[in-house]
Design an enzyme around this catalytic site. Structure first.
Site, PDB file in Angstrom:
ATOM      1  N   LYS A  79      12.422  58.000 103.954  1.00  0.00           N
ATOM      2  CA  LYS A  79      12.567  59.234 104.729  1.00  0.00           C
ATOM      3  C   LYS A  79      12.011  58.981 106.126  1.00  0.00           C
ATOM      4  O   LYS A  79      10.840  58.637 106.291  1.00  0.00           O
ATOM      5  CB  LYS A  79      11.806  60.363 104.046  1.00  0.00           C
ATOM      6  CG  LYS A  79      11.825  61.663 104.814  1.00  0.00           C
ATOM      7  CD  LYS A  79      11.179  62.779 104.015  1.00  0.00           C
ATOM      8  CE  LYS A  79      11.151  64.076 104.795  1.00  0.00           C
ATOM      9  NZ  LYS A  79      10.546  65.173 104.002  1.00  0.00           N
ATOM     10  N   ARG A  99       5.496  64.164 112.350  1.00  0.00           N
ATOM     11  CA  ARG A  99       5.114  63.553 111.071  1.00  0.00           C
ATOM     12  C   ARG A  99       5.149  62.028 111.133  1.00  0.00           C
ATOM     13  O   ARG A  99       5.395  61.352 110.141  1.00  0.00           O
ATOM     14  CB  ARG A  99       6.063  64.029 109.972  1.00  0.00           C
ATOM     15  CG  ARG A  99       6.219  65.532 109.858  1.00  0.00           C
ATOM     16  CD  ARG A  99       6.834  65.900 108.519  1.00  0.00           C
ATOM     17  NE  ARG A  99       7.397  67.241 108.483  1.00  0.00           N
ATOM     18  CZ  ARG A  99       6.677  68.362 108.385  1.00  0.00           C
ATOM     19  NH1 ARG A  99       5.371  68.298 108.318  1.00  0.00           N
ATOM     20  NH2 ARG A  99       7.271  69.536 108.345  1.00  0.00           N
ATOM     21  N   ARG A 155      13.285  73.359 110.083  1.00  0.00           N
ATOM     22  CA  ARG A 155      11.964  73.921 110.427  1.00  0.00           C
ATOM     23  C   ARG A 155      12.076  75.437 110.567  1.00  0.00           C
ATOM     24  O   ARG A 155      11.161  76.164 110.211  1.00  0.00           O
ATOM     25  CB  ARG A 155      11.430  73.277 111.701  1.00  0.00           C
ATOM     26  CG  ARG A 155      11.362  71.746 111.619  1.00  0.00           C
ATOM     27  CD  ARG A 155       9.991  71.216 111.267  1.00  0.00           C
ATOM     28  NE  ARG A 155      10.060  69.852 110.757  1.00  0.00           N
ATOM     29  CZ  ARG A 155       9.797  68.737 111.458  1.00  0.00           C
ATOM     30  NH1 ARG A 155       9.418  68.844 112.711  1.00  0.00           N
ATOM     31  NH2 ARG A 155       9.885  67.556 110.893  1.00  0.00           N
ATOM     32  N   LYS A 157      17.075  59.422 103.707  1.00  0.00           N
ATOM     33  CA  LYS A 157      17.164  60.655 104.491  1.00  0.00           C
ATOM     34  C   LYS A 157      16.720  60.412 105.920  1.00  0.00           C
ATOM     35  O   LYS A 157      15.690  59.777 106.116  1.00  0.00           O
ATOM     36  CB  LYS A 157      16.258  61.688 103.825  1.00  0.00           C
ATOM     37  CG  LYS A 157      16.124  62.982 104.556  1.00  0.00           C
ATOM     38  CD  LYS A 157      15.182  63.878 103.813  1.00  0.00           C
ATOM     39  CE  LYS A 157      14.977  65.141 104.612  1.00  0.00           C
ATOM     40  NZ  LYS A 157      14.028  66.029 103.997  1.00  0.00           N
ATOM     41  N   TYR A 189      24.247  70.876 102.424  1.00  0.00           N
ATOM     42  CA  TYR A 189      24.347  72.333 102.493  1.00  0.00           C
ATOM     43  C   TYR A 189      25.789  72.799 102.266  1.00  0.00           C
ATOM     44  O   TYR A 189      26.034  73.987 102.089  1.00  0.00           O
ATOM     45  CB  TYR A 189      23.798  72.831 103.842  1.00  0.00           C
ATOM     46  CG  TYR A 189      22.333  72.448 103.997  1.00  0.00           C
ATOM     47  CD1 TYR A 189      21.339  73.204 103.372  1.00  0.00           C
ATOM     48  CD2 TYR A 189      21.939  71.294 104.684  1.00  0.00           C
ATOM     49  CE1 TYR A 189      20.010  72.840 103.457  1.00  0.00           C
ATOM     50  CE2 TYR A 189      20.605  70.930 104.783  1.00  0.00           C
ATOM     51  CZ  TYR A 189      19.645  71.697 104.163  1.00  0.00           C
ATOM     52  OH  TYR A 189      18.326  71.327 104.229  1.00  0.00           O
ATOM     53  N   GLU A 232       9.820  50.412 100.937  1.00  0.00           N
ATOM     54  CA  GLU A 232       9.512  51.755 100.437  1.00  0.00           C
ATOM     55  C   GLU A 232      10.224  52.026  99.106  1.00  0.00           C
ATOM     56  O   GLU A 232       9.653  52.599  98.185  1.00  0.00           O
ATOM     57  CB  GLU A 232       9.936  52.810 101.475  1.00  0.00           C
ATOM     58  CG  GLU A 232       9.037  52.886 102.697  1.00  0.00           C
ATOM     59  CD  GLU A 232       7.737  53.646 102.419  1.00  0.00           C
ATOM     60  OE1 GLU A 232       7.476  53.985 101.255  1.00  0.00           O
ATOM     61  OE2 GLU A 232       6.988  53.896 103.373  1.00  0.00           O
ATOM     62  N   SER A 254      19.680  69.133 107.740  1.00  0.00           N
ATOM     63  CA  SER A 254      20.023  70.360 108.467  1.00  0.00           C
ATOM     64  C   SER A 254      20.688  70.094 109.816  1.00  0.00           C
ATOM     65  O   SER A 254      21.661  70.749 110.171  1.00  0.00           O
ATOM     66  CB  SER A 254      18.767  71.208 108.655  1.00  0.00           C
ATOM     67  OG  SER A 254      17.752  70.473 109.321  1.00  0.00           O
TER      68      SER A 254
END
Ligand code: PBG
Length: 327
Positions: free
Chosen positions: A197, A218, A207, A249, A314, A234, A275
């Site tokens: 990610k 982040r 957000r 992602k 979505y 990872e 998003s």
């Protein structure tokens, strides 16, 4: 030329021929629908930055889950937005907290007919908006956070989640979640880990969707988008720790990562079309700059072609309906 008679256009000459030789096919069972539930809502609330996506009430979420089950979607991925936040995100652990209650509701609505997945992260629950606990200097404390992730996993599994999805990018997160589930007797709860990610600007609209409290970024825990090889590390760590499915992602700007992971992962690979990817296409389509449905299908097929076994999107319900019409 080795094949002087070869004319690739021949196989493109009719829709039926193109369908016959299509390498990739997409079905609704490969699509996972993210859904937001917000505490204390009386009506579903549209998310301005994600036209067509809403924050659900308990009732509207149940209806969407029932529809997803009816459609045979791959799953529903739940995100909770609590009314009250605190430094440790304690509402994430409460059995009656917004997310755990939603999992319970959805499970009683659809049973085992639909795979119920829950986001396992603190960022929606903390008043500082970070995905973990902060130490005294304001940095995210990896190891203190692991303990809470474990307890959150148990709370979500108790509520009826089939799959928990740790998305905080803490080192050892997948393992902490797996161990906690085992000790609580949840041996069959699946860990779908956000393994690769990246810290991405494409999470912008999300957000707003979760009313994020984050002030900074982040980058001390999510991956640096300049790095490719690190994604494989990872993924390897998460699989060693017990991840059953790994997530890459975002999707569209990370198809190289997805292809690398798909080529080497011993477990199924999901891609999250986030998003910002959604909102870009919606915004362009709303302006008449892009043809909405073909653009959506092309984006999903491209993610599948890069190697995803499943796509979190979505558009899951809408695309599944189109795919059904097409067959
Ligand atoms: C963190 C989380 C995020 C998204 C899913 N889980 C936000 C972030 O990491 O900042 C983003 C999803 C999207 O943009 O669609 N719990």
């Amino acid at each position: 030329m080795a094949f002087p008679q070869m004319r690739p256009r021949r196989l493109r000459s009719t829709p039926a021929l193109r369908r016959l030789v299509a390498e990739q096919r997409l079905g609704g069972s490969e699509l996972i629908l993210p859904a937001f539930i917000r505490e204390d809502l009386t009506e579903p609330c549209p998310i301005g930055s994600m036209p067509g996506v809403v924050q659900h009430t308990a009732d509207s979420l149940k209806r969407v889950a029932a529809q997803a089950a009816e459609q045979g979607l791959g799953g529903i991925m739940l995100f909770g937005i609590p009314a009250d936040r605190d430094p440790t995100g304690s509402a994430a652990l409460e059995p009656a907290g917004v997310l755990n209650a939603a999992i319970r509701d959805v499970r009683s609505e659809v049973g085992d007919d639909l795979v119920i997945m829950s986001d396992l992260c603190l960022d929606e629950f903390t008043d500082h908006g970070h995905c973990g606990l902060l130490d005294t200097s304001g940095q995210v404390d990896n190891d203190k956070t692991l303990d809470i992730y474990g307890r959150m996993a148990v709370a979500q599994a108790d509520a009826g989640a089939h799959v928990v999805a740790p998305s905080g990018m803490m080192d050892g997160g997948a393992g902490a979640v797996r161990r906690a589930l085992e000790s609580a007797g949840h041996k069959n709860t699946v860990v779908m880990s956000y393994a690769a990610k990246y810290a991405s600007a494409f999470y912008g609209p999300f957000r707003e969707a979760v009313d994020s409290q984050l002030a900074g970024d982040r980058r001390t825990y999510q991956m640096d988008f300049r790095n490719r090889r690190e994604a494989l590390t990872e993924v390897r760590l998460d699989v060693e720790e017990g991840a059953d499915i790994v997530i890459v992602k975002p999707a569209m700007s990370y198809l190289d990562i997805l292809a690398d992971v798909a080529a080497t992962s011993p477990v199924p690979v999901a891609a999250y079309q986030v998003s910002g990817e959604y909102s870009m296409v919606e915004a362009a389509a709303a302006n008449g700059w892009i043809d909405r449905r073909p653009a959506i299908m092309e984006s999903l097929l491209g993610i599948k072609r890069a190697g995803a076994d499943m796509v979190i999107t979505y558009w899951a319900s809408e695309a599944a309906a189109w795919l059904k019409d097409a067959t």
